[in-house]
Design an enzyme around this catalytic site. Structure first.
Site, PDB file in Angstrom:
ATOM      1  N   GLU A  15      12.565  92.196 -16.480  1.00 16.26           N
ATOM      2  CA  GLU A  15      12.996  92.039 -17.875  1.00 16.26           C
ATOM      3  C   GLU A  15      11.886  92.494 -18.829  1.00 16.26           C
ATOM      4  O   GLU A  15      10.704  92.506 -18.475  1.00 16.26           O
ATOM      5  CB  GLU A  15      13.378  90.590 -18.161  1.00 16.26           C
ATOM      6  CG  GLU A  15      12.242  89.609 -17.941  1.00 16.26           C
ATOM      7  CD  GLU A  15      12.313  88.396 -18.855  1.00 16.26           C
ATOM      8  OE1 GLU A  15      12.553  88.571 -20.060  1.00 16.26           O
ATOM      9  OE2 GLU A  15      12.088  87.286 -18.357  1.00 16.26           O
ATOM     10  N   LYS A  76      15.011  90.815 -29.758  1.00 13.69           N
ATOM     11  CA  LYS A  76      15.183  90.097 -28.482  1.00 13.69           C
ATOM     12  C   LYS A  76      16.689  90.030 -28.232  1.00 13.69           C
ATOM     13  O   LYS A  76      17.432  89.440 -29.011  1.00 13.69           O
ATOM     14  CB  LYS A  76      14.571  88.702 -28.605  1.00 13.69           C
ATOM     15  CG  LYS A  76      14.831  87.775 -27.413  1.00 13.69           C
ATOM     16  CD  LYS A  76      14.184  86.413 -27.643  1.00 13.69           C
ATOM     17  CE  LYS A  76      14.703  85.368 -26.671  1.00 13.69           C
ATOM     18  NZ  LYS A  76      14.189  84.011 -26.953  1.00 13.69           N
ATOM     19  N   VAL A  96      16.494  87.344 -19.656  1.00 12.00           N
ATOM     20  CA  VAL A  96      17.021  87.154 -18.295  1.00 12.00           C
ATOM     21  C   VAL A  96      18.533  87.422 -18.273  1.00 12.00           C
ATOM     22  O   VAL A  96      19.036  88.102 -17.379  1.00 12.00           O
ATOM     23  CB  VAL A  96      16.702  85.730 -17.775  1.00 12.00           C
ATOM     24  CG1 VAL A  96      17.481  85.416 -16.503  1.00 12.00           C
ATOM     25  CG2 VAL A  96      15.199  85.587 -17.528  1.00 12.00           C
ATOM     26  N   ASP A 128      20.808  73.519 -27.948  1.00  9.78           N
ATOM     27  CA  ASP A 128      20.017  74.684 -27.547  1.00  9.78           C
ATOM     28  C   ASP A 128      19.902  74.746 -26.025  1.00  9.78           C
ATOM     29  O   ASP A 128      19.088  74.057 -25.412  1.00  9.78           O
ATOM     30  CB  ASP A 128      18.627  74.639 -28.189  1.00  9.78           C
ATOM     31  CG  ASP A 128      17.876  75.960 -28.014  1.00  9.78           C
ATOM     32  OD1 ASP A 128      18.386  76.843 -27.294  1.00  9.78           O
ATOM     33  OD2 ASP A 128      16.796  76.104 -28.598  1.00  9.78           O
ATOM     34  N   SER A 130      19.796  77.881 -23.074  1.00 12.98           N
ATOM     35  CA  SER A 130      19.699  79.334 -22.934  1.00 12.98           C
ATOM     36  C   SER A 130      20.960  79.929 -22.320  1.00 12.98           C
ATOM     37  O   SER A 130      21.536  79.374 -21.378  1.00 12.98           O
ATOM     38  CB  SER A 130      18.505  79.688 -22.059  1.00 12.98           C
ATOM     39  OG  SER A 130      18.428  81.089 -21.904  1.00 12.98           O
ATOM     40  N   ALA A 131      21.354  81.084 -22.849  1.00 16.17           N
ATOM     41  CA  ALA A 131      22.478  81.842 -22.275  1.00 16.17           C
ATOM     42  C   ALA A 131      22.142  82.344 -20.872  1.00 16.17           C
ATOM     43  O   ALA A 131      23.035  82.785 -20.148  1.00 16.17           O
ATOM     44  CB  ALA A 131      22.823  83.019 -23.183  1.00 16.17           C
ATOM     45  N   ASP A 132      20.866  82.248 -20.475  1.00 14.14           N
ATOM     46  CA  ASP A 132      20.480  82.645 -19.109  1.00 14.14           C
ATOM     47  C   ASP A 132      21.312  81.883 -18.073  1.00 14.14           C
ATOM     48  O   ASP A 132      21.691  82.439 -17.032  1.00 14.14           O
ATOM     49  CB  ASP A 132      19.001  82.327 -18.835  1.00 14.14           C
ATOM     50  CG  ASP A 132      18.045  83.190 -19.648  1.00 14.14           C
ATOM     51  OD1 ASP A 132      18.512  84.106 -20.348  1.00 14.14           O
ATOM     52  OD2 ASP A 132      16.833  82.929 -19.569  1.00 14.14           O
ATOM     53  N   LYS A 149       9.863  76.751 -17.878  1.00 16.27           N
ATOM     54  CA  LYS A 149       8.683  76.159 -18.477  1.00 16.27           C
ATOM     55  C   LYS A 149       8.904  74.705 -18.847  1.00 16.27           C
ATOM     56  O   LYS A 149      10.006  74.296 -19.184  1.00 16.27           O
ATOM     57  CB  LYS A 149       8.273  76.938 -19.724  1.00 16.27           C
ATOM     58  CG  LYS A 149       7.253  78.010 -19.389  1.00 16.27           C
ATOM     59  CD  LYS A 149       6.813  78.751 -20.607  1.00 16.27           C
ATOM     60  CE  LYS A 149       7.995  79.171 -21.412  1.00 16.27           C
ATOM     61  NZ  LYS A 149       8.926  80.001 -20.699  1.00 16.27           N
TER      62      LYS A 149
END
Ligand code: PSU
Ligand code: MN
Length: 294
Positions: A15, A76, A96, A128, A130-132, A149
């Site tokens: 990525e 991004k 990602v 919130d 992540s769309a990952d 993380k």
């Protein structure tokens, strides 16, 4: 890249958000080369992915990597942003989620990164996540990472990966890695002992149903970030993001930058090290997959 894929050679997607928004300029440029070299050391061809002037690129020339690493205004791009970038001829780094989608469409089966996006702390209030995570539920490849993380809610992220039926295996570990540290404290159900076993799990997953295999590869304990420094800078960075009113997709880059400065480069060094380890392992798994019969 086209030749490598057409001939069935092992390829590993990389990525570009971690380069453009996760590592500081100008150090990110050297890291970009080192990560590609680590994939080669593992026995595969690297394909760094980014969108340039509206065109998704799978595999970048050195000049294109220069651009990704140097441009402070690079967007991004998650999956939902790709159509806008394409239509308006914009440039951006892929996360990602979008890297996985573009890699899969190019026929790539391995992907290496540092950490996945996940469920943020306070997500109950902010939504919130992540769309990952949802992207990995639909994308048939293996992603090698060092966990997520510790700025995130790690147990909640693992619960969501379970809900989304994403396969998660530890590489020689039964605890989920904590990115900067070897152990996040959350247990894993499964582990593999070598690249061949990881490749076999990926092949079985692909035969079963769409969806990713997360290969969680911890740093060795003697290479991890000092635990006290870790706890101090993480708490600090989250408080700073809150105080600055940072929201949405700016949260992860803001916190990473804060950590790198607050730790005087210690988190940066560890971050690069774990990405290199993941790239090398992904290269070995890609090579093992290419060697499987059928
Ligand atoms: N984790 C890192 N460094 C990063 C990212 C994650 O250690 O740079 C990037 C990845 O590209 C990941 C993205 O897909 O952040 C997730 O962003 P968000 O939390 O906005 O979904
Ligand atoms: Mn988010």
């Amino acid at each position: 890249m086209a030749d490598a894929l057409a001939s069935g050679a092992p390829v590993v997607a990389l990525e570009s958000t971690l380069l453009a928004h996760g590592l500081p300029r100008p150090d990110n440029r050297a890291a970009a080369d080192e990560v590609e070299d680590a994939v080669r050391a593992g026995g595969a061809v690297p394909a760094t992915i980014a969108v340039l002037d509206g065109v998704p690129h799978v595999g970048l020339t050195p000049a294109q990597v220069d651009r990704v690493c140097a441009d402070p205004d690079l967007a991004k791009l998650g999956i939902r942003d790709l159509p806008v970038a394409a239509a308006l001829r914009l440039s951006g780094a892929t996360t990602v989620s979008s890297t996985a989608l573009l890699a899969e469409r190019a026929g790539i089966r391995l992907f290496a990164t540092g950490g996945l996006g996940g469920v943020h702390r306070q997500s109950v209030d902010t939504f919130d996540e992540s769309a990952d995570l949802t992207a990995l539920s639909r994308t048939s490849l293996a992603v090698v990472c060092a966990g997520v993380k510790s700025i995130l809610d790690v147990p909640a992220t693992l619960e969501r990966l379970e809900s989304l039926s994403v396969t998660v295996i530890g590489y020689r570990t039964r605890t989920f890695p904590g990115f900067y540290v070897a152990d996040s404290g959350s247990p894993l159900d499964w582990s593999v002992e070598d690249a061949e076993q990881a490749a076999a799990v990926l092949a079985a997953r692909r035969a079963l149903a769409p969806g990713a295999v997360v290969v969680a590869n911890p740093l060795p304990v003697d290479q991890q970030l000092d635990a006290d420094l870790h706890d101090r800078v993480i708490a600090d960075a989250l408080a700073a993001a809150d105080a600055a009113g940072v929201r949405g997709k700016d949260v992860t880059p803001f916190v990473l930058d804060h950590l790198h400065r607050a730790s005087e480069g210690a988190t940066l060094e560890v971050n690069v090290r774990l990405v290199l380890r993941n790239a090398e392992l992904a290269g070995r798994i890609a090579a093992a997959l290419a060697a499987l019969p059928g």
